[in-house]
Motif scaffolding. Structure first.
Motif, PDB file in Angstrom:
ATOM      1  N   GLY A 122      -7.546   0.505  -3.952  1.00 48.79           N
ATOM      2  CA  GLY A 122      -7.133   1.822  -3.491  1.00 48.79           C
ATOM      3  C   GLY A 122      -8.233   2.558  -2.762  1.00 48.79           C
ATOM      4  O   GLY A 122      -9.371   2.085  -2.655  1.00 48.79           O
TER       5      GLY A 122
ATOM      6  N   THR B 111     -13.571   3.846  -2.644  1.00 50.97           N
ATOM      7  CA  THR B 111     -12.643   2.723  -2.580  1.00 50.97           C
ATOM      8  C   THR B 111     -12.911   1.726  -3.704  1.00 50.97           C
ATOM      9  O   THR B 111     -13.978   1.724  -4.316  1.00 50.97           O
ATOM     10  CB  THR B 111     -12.761   1.956  -1.245  1.00 50.97           C
ATOM     11  OG1 THR B 111     -13.978   1.190  -1.256  1.00 50.97           O
ATOM     12  CG2 THR B 111     -12.758   2.886  -0.062  1.00 50.97           C
TER      13      THR B 111
ATOM     14  N   SER C  24       0.854  -1.193   0.000  1.00 46.44           N
ATOM     15  CA  SER C  24       0.000   0.000   0.000  1.00 46.44           C
ATOM     16  C   SER C  24       0.883   1.234   0.000  1.00 46.44           C
ATOM     17  O   SER C  24       1.796   1.345   0.832  1.00 46.44           O
ATOM     18  CB  SER C  24      -0.914   0.009   1.227  1.00 46.44           C
ATOM     19  OG  SER C  24      -1.912  -0.972   1.121  1.00 46.44           O
TER      20      SER C  24
ATOM     21  N   GLU D 159       6.588   0.315  -4.371  1.00 46.71           N
ATOM     22  CA  GLU D 159       6.393   1.714  -3.993  1.00 46.71           C
ATOM     23  C   GLU D 159       6.567   2.635  -5.200  1.00 46.71           C
ATOM     24  O   GLU D 159       5.822   3.601  -5.369  1.00 46.71           O
ATOM     25  CB  GLU D 159       7.376   2.109  -2.888  1.00 46.71           C
ATOM     26  CG  GLU D 159       7.009   1.587  -1.518  1.00 46.71           C
ATOM     27  CD  GLU D 159       7.796   2.268  -0.408  1.00 46.71           C
ATOM     28  OE1 GLU D 159       8.578   3.195  -0.729  1.00 46.71           O
ATOM     29  OE2 GLU D 159       7.618   1.886   0.759  1.00 46.71           O
TER      30      GLU D 159
ATOM     31  N   GLU E 277      -6.047  12.632   0.214  1.00 42.91           N
ATOM     32  CA  GLU E 277      -5.145  11.538   0.543  1.00 42.91           C
ATOM     33  C   GLU E 277      -5.458  10.371  -0.394  1.00 42.91           C
ATOM     34  O   GLU E 277      -6.607   9.925  -0.477  1.00 42.91           O
ATOM     35  CB  GLU E 277      -5.333  11.103   1.997  1.00 42.91           C
ATOM     36  CG  GLU E 277      -4.311  10.073   2.454  1.00 42.91           C
ATOM     37  CD  GLU E 277      -4.460   9.758   3.936  1.00 42.91           C
ATOM     38  OE1 GLU E 277      -3.792  10.408   4.760  1.00 42.91           O
ATOM     39  OE2 GLU E 277      -5.250   8.848   4.255  1.00 42.91           O
TER      40      GLU E 277
ATOM     41  N   LYS F 197       0.757   5.431   0.103  1.00 40.05           N
ATOM     42  CA  LYS F 197      -0.144   6.538   0.457  1.00 40.05           C
ATOM     43  C   LYS F 197       0.559   7.875   0.294  1.00 40.05           C
ATOM     44  O   LYS F 197       1.758   8.004   0.571  1.00 40.05           O
ATOM     45  CB  LYS F 197      -0.610   6.376   1.905  1.00 40.05           C
ATOM     46  CG  LYS F 197      -1.581   7.444   2.381  1.00 40.05           C
ATOM     47  CD  LYS F 197      -1.782   7.391   3.886  1.00 40.05           C
ATOM     48  CE  LYS F 197      -2.368   6.082   4.343  1.00 40.05           C
ATOM     49  NZ  LYS F 197      -2.654   6.106   5.816  1.00 40.05           N
ATOM     50  N   LYS F 198      -0.206   8.873  -0.146  1.00 40.54           N
ATOM     51  CA  LYS F 198       0.348  10.214  -0.263  1.00 40.54           C
ATOM     52  C   LYS F 198      -0.735  11.233   0.061  1.00 40.54           C
ATOM     53  O   LYS F 198      -1.857  11.141  -0.431  1.00 40.54           O
ATOM     54  CB  LYS F 198       0.887  10.456  -1.682  1.00 40.54           C
ATOM     55  CG  LYS F 198       1.642  11.763  -1.845  1.00 40.54           C
ATOM     56  CD  LYS F 198       2.249  11.865  -3.241  1.00 40.54           C
ATOM     57  CE  LYS F 198       3.032  13.162  -3.429  1.00 40.54           C
ATOM     58  NZ  LYS F 198       3.624  13.240  -4.807  1.00 40.54           N
TER      59      LYS F 198
ATOM     60  N   TRP G 167     -11.563  -2.252   3.221  1.00 41.06           N
ATOM     61  CA  TRP G 167     -11.409  -0.862   3.644  1.00 41.06           C
ATOM     62  C   TRP G 167     -12.518  -0.565   4.654  1.00 41.06           C
ATOM     63  O   TRP G 167     -13.671  -0.919   4.443  1.00 41.06           O
ATOM     64  CB  TRP G 167     -11.535   0.089   2.458  1.00 41.06           C
ATOM     65  CG  TRP G 167     -10.541  -0.156   1.365  1.00 41.06           C
ATOM     66  CD1 TRP G 167     -10.775  -0.763   0.175  1.00 41.06           C
ATOM     67  CD2 TRP G 167      -9.157   0.225   1.353  1.00 41.06           C
ATOM     68  NE1 TRP G 167      -9.625  -0.805  -0.584  1.00 41.06           N
ATOM     69  CE2 TRP G 167      -8.621  -0.204   0.118  1.00 41.06           C
ATOM     70  CE3 TRP G 167      -8.323   0.870   2.260  1.00 41.06           C
ATOM     71  CZ2 TRP G 167      -7.290  -0.005  -0.234  1.00 41.06           C
ATOM     72  CZ3 TRP G 167      -6.998   1.068   1.915  1.00 41.06           C
ATOM     73  CH2 TRP G 167      -6.485   0.643   0.693  1.00 41.06           C
TER      74      TRP G 167
ATOM     75  N   LYS H 187      -7.320  -3.792   0.737  1.00 39.54           N
ATOM     76  CA  LYS H 187      -5.985  -3.387   1.159  1.00 39.54           C
ATOM     77  C   LYS H 187      -4.963  -4.402   0.636  1.00 39.54           C
ATOM     78  O   LYS H 187      -5.321  -5.496   0.189  1.00 39.54           O
ATOM     79  CB  LYS H 187      -5.906  -3.314   2.683  1.00 39.54           C
ATOM     80  CG  LYS H 187      -6.850  -2.318   3.320  1.00 39.54           C
ATOM     81  CD  LYS H 187      -6.722  -2.367   4.838  1.00 39.54           C
ATOM     82  CE  LYS H 187      -7.691  -1.429   5.520  1.00 39.54           C
ATOM     83  NZ  LYS H 187      -7.578  -1.483   7.000  1.00 39.54           N
TER      84      LYS H 187
ATOM     85  N   THR I 280      -4.449   6.492  -1.589  1.00 41.65           N
ATOM     86  CA  THR I 280      -3.772   5.238  -1.267  1.00 41.65           C
ATOM     87  C   THR I 280      -3.997   4.268  -2.421  1.00 41.65           C
ATOM     88  O   THR I 280      -5.137   4.098  -2.870  1.00 41.65           O
ATOM     89  CB  THR I 280      -4.327   4.627   0.027  1.00 41.65           C
ATOM     90  OG1 THR I 280      -4.204   5.565   1.093  1.00 41.65           O
ATOM     91  CG2 THR I 280      -3.576   3.355   0.392  1.00 41.65           C
TER      92      THR I 280
END
Length: 331
Positions: free
Chosen positions: A194, A204, A25, A46, A38, A27-28, A214, A208, A40
């Protein structure tokens, strides 16, 4: 021979399992459309995850450039600029978004209305208000509001606001729409799972990296670090509107920053509304609409719409829900 075949088959299964891709996963968090986003994604690495996120950001930025009222070059700004003057030819994408917004306005009897942007900003929730506006000022503030006034020409693909000073704005639907489009884009790129959180408008897909669902928590508006209940969000979307951060109090009465576009008065009686539906766009708009309609009318309306559910927390911090929400109110 049979035993050898069984052993070989078992070995082949073990080999296949050993070669199965491991996902992570990524995330940013960032600021987009003037608010916190946000994103994910579940990705093979990565590096690929961050590439996917950057592509999603580009899609959200594209949508912002189309619907922003602050960007003088946006299609929305051109419609507002030409109010009372000329129809404006727009993209099919924006034309369709306005059509869907107007349909939601019909369903909610105007509780949701993109022409709310025409209202004079009499109510201020930055601490600068010393007294509420007068009834006359409020009546005048909504004089140019009304989704039924929007003139749309399907063949010419134009939008016209017939009165000078009329405006449209996508503040109550735009973030949800952007989240939906970013999700669709990532799915088209093969991203297996995601979550996109556009400041409370959340959508979503997949699971995950661990394979878990989620989950989202229904927060207590009076204590945001506490959760009433956790609910799974499977291939679906959620949006929450709350008045616990922006409001004013006059003579002991609390007024929300969410204004009824039909009357010009702030909503009362509700602390938060959480909507569950397939699309974040619909969640976003309906969360605002239920806030405006009030607990009873809002829940009754949601119960008539397939695939849409709501949790309402009233001003006394009591939980109310539509018929499809399954958890105990006493949690």
């Amino acid at each position: 021979m049979r035993k050898a075949l069984i052993l070989f088959s078992s070995f082949a299964v073990l080999m296949a399992f050993g070669q199965e891709k491991r996902f992570v996963s990524v995330k940013k968090a960032m600021k987009l459309m003037g608010t916190a986003f946000e994103i994910t994604v579940v990705a093979p690495s990565e590096e690929i995850g961050y590439i996917n996120i950057d592509e999603a950001v580009s899609e959200i930025t594209r949508i912002e450039e189309m619907i922003s009222s602050w960007n003088i070059d946006s299609e929305t700004s051109q419609i507002n600029k030409n109010a009372g003057v000329n129809p404006v030819k727009v993209s099919q994408e924006l034309f369709s978004l306005i059509e869907r917004a107007n349909k939601i306005s019909e369903i909610t009897d105007g509780a949701f209305d993109i022409t709310y942007a025409s209202m004079d900003k009499l109510w201020r929730f930055d601490g600068s208000m010393q007294r509420p506006p007068t009834d006359q000022q409020i009546r005048e503030s909504v004089s140019k509001v009304g989704y039924k006034r929007i003139v749309m020409d399907v063949e010419a693909q134009t939008v016209f606001l017939p009165e000078v000073g009329m405006k449209i704005g996508f503040g109550a639907i735009g973030k949800g729409y952007a989240a939906d489009r970013a999700k669709e884009f990532l799915i088209s790129k093969g991203v297996k799972g995601g979550l996109i959180n556009a400041s409370g408008d959340l959508t979503t897909w997949g699971t995950k990296a661990t394979g878990e669902k989620w989950m989202i928590g229904i927060a207590n508006p009076l204590s945001k670090d506490k959760v009433f209940s956790w609910l799974p969000v499977i291939e679906s979307s959620v949006a929450t509107s709350g008045n616990y951060e922006k409001y004013v109090v006059f003579k002991g009465q609390k007024y929300s920053h969410i204004i009824d576009p039909r009357t010009g008065y702030p909503t009362k009686g509700i602390n938060s509304v959480t909507i569950f539906a397939k699309y974040a766009e619909l969640c976003d708009a309906m969360a605002t609409a239920v806030f405006v309609m009030g607990k009873d009318s809002g829940i009754h309306m949601i119960n008539q719409i397939d695939g849409v559910e709501v949790v309402v927390i009233d001003s006394e911090n009591k939980i109310h829900k539509s018929s499809g929400i399954l958890f105990n109110n006493n949690q």
